[in-house]
Design a protein around this motif. Structure first.
Motif, PDB file in Angstrom:
ATOM      1  N   GLU A 120       0.721  -0.920   0.017  1.00 53.69           N
ATOM      2  CA  GLU A 120      -0.543   0.377   0.185  1.00 53.69           C
ATOM      3  C   GLU A 120       0.873   1.076  -0.292  1.00 53.69           C
ATOM      4  O   GLU A 120       1.874   1.132   0.261  1.00 53.69           O
ATOM      5  CB  GLU A 120      -0.927  -0.044   0.986  1.00 53.69           C
ATOM      6  N   ALA A 162      -6.915  -3.082   2.278  1.00 55.56           N
ATOM      7  CA  ALA A 162      -7.796  -2.156   1.716  1.00 55.56           C
ATOM      8  C   ALA A 162      -9.121  -3.377   2.337  1.00 55.56           C
ATOM      9  O   ALA A 162      -8.786  -3.687   1.713  1.00 55.56           O
ATOM     10  CB  ALA A 162      -7.272  -0.879   0.461  1.00 55.56           C
ATOM     11  N   CYS A 186      -9.116   2.400   2.955  1.00 58.99           N
ATOM     12  CA  CYS A 186      -7.567   2.406   3.354  1.00 58.99           C
ATOM     13  C   CYS A 186      -6.802   2.396   4.672  1.00 58.99           C
ATOM     14  O   CYS A 186      -7.373   2.974   5.273  1.00 58.99           O
ATOM     15  CB  CYS A 186      -6.763   3.242   2.120  1.00 58.99           C
ATOM     16  N   CYS A 242      -5.723   5.764  -0.540  1.00 52.90           N
ATOM     17  CA  CYS A 242      -6.116   4.531  -1.761  1.00 52.90           C
ATOM     18  C   CYS A 242      -5.755   5.446  -2.746  1.00 52.90           C
ATOM     19  O   CYS A 242      -5.980   5.222  -3.741  1.00 52.90           O
ATOM     20  CB  CYS A 242      -7.636   4.881  -1.049  1.00 52.90           C
TER      21      CYS A 242
END
Length: 256
Positions: free
Chosen positions: A67, A103, A116, A123
């Protein structure tokens, strides 16, 4: 001037000459036995021809599930993955990047929505990188831009500057349209499916797969010295970069 005959071939001639034990189907004179792989195979002398090019080896396949704002993800991508990619020839390492991580995907009134771990900005960063990959297509084009985003002060605000440096041929407007439209949502949905399909299920990010597999040992080795791991696993001829090593470090991650 007479052609130079390799010492290995001379030794082979000395061995087979007394009994003329040349392999059936070997129609090549002795000085050409090592001139090509076809000749060496026909004459059954491959192991005695050190100058023959090796068959192409399959690249090591690495999947990075991450992420965009996870500190450990950023550290691995910037310090290990990007540097390893720069040092090794492209035929050694094939990388797949999946920005999604921890997420969660929800269907809200018929529309997909994403939450997220590090908030809405993460995100957005995930979607920017997914759309960048979609528009650029070529890994060697988009990976330096992702490196620039992840190593900079802001993943979400530095796209224009990173494109100017690493990929000025890309249209930032097309990437923005992807992020703001249905394509970006579809790309994130695909990344959600890829992440949820992991076996075993991911417990943290960065989550690293090597040749389609994830184990605690592979994860630890990749985080300690990705270069060393890829060099160890690659079955082809090793480049000079494989001569070095790094001291291990304690792995860290963003747990679910």
């Amino acid at each position: 001037m007479a052609p130079t005959v390799p010492l290995a071939v001379l030794a082979l001639v000395a061995l087979v000459a007394p009994g003329l034990g040349v392999a059936p189907g070997c129609d090549y004179p002795a000085h050409r036995w090592c001139s090509s792989r076809d000749a060496a195979v026909a004459c059954q002398v491959e192991s005695s021809c050190p100058s023959l090019p090796r068959p192409a080896a399959a690249p090591v396949e690495l999947g990075l599930y991450y992420e965009s704002l996870c500190p450990a993800c950023r550290e691995f991508l910037v310090m290990e993955l990007f540097s390893t990619w720069l040092l090794l020839p492209e035929e050694m390492l094939n990388i797949t990047l999946v920005p999604y991580g921890n997420a969660q995907e929800r269907n809200v009134s018929g529309k997909l929505d994403f939450q997220c771990q590090h908030g809405p900005e993460e995100c957005l960063g995930n979607m920017i990188e997914a759309c960048l990959m979609h528009e650029a297509k070529n890994f060697s084009t988009y990976f330096p831009v992702i490196f620039c985003l992840e190593s900079g002060s802001s993943v979400t605000k530095n796209l224009e500057a990173c494109l100017q440096i690493y990929a000025p041929e890309l249209d930032s407007g097309r990437i923005a349209a992807c992020v703001q439209g249905d394509t970006g949502v579809a790309l994130m949905h695909r990344n959600a499916q890829l992440t949820e399909a992991l076996e075993p299920p991911h417990q943290y990010v960065p989550w690293i797969t090597i040749n389609g597999k994830h184990t605690n040992e592979l994860q630890a080795q990749a985080e300690a010295s990705l270069l060393g791991l890829v060099c160890q696993l690659y079955q082809g001829e090793k480049p000079e970069a494989c001569g070095g090593s790094k001291a291990p470090k304690i792995p860290a991650g963003c747990r679910r």
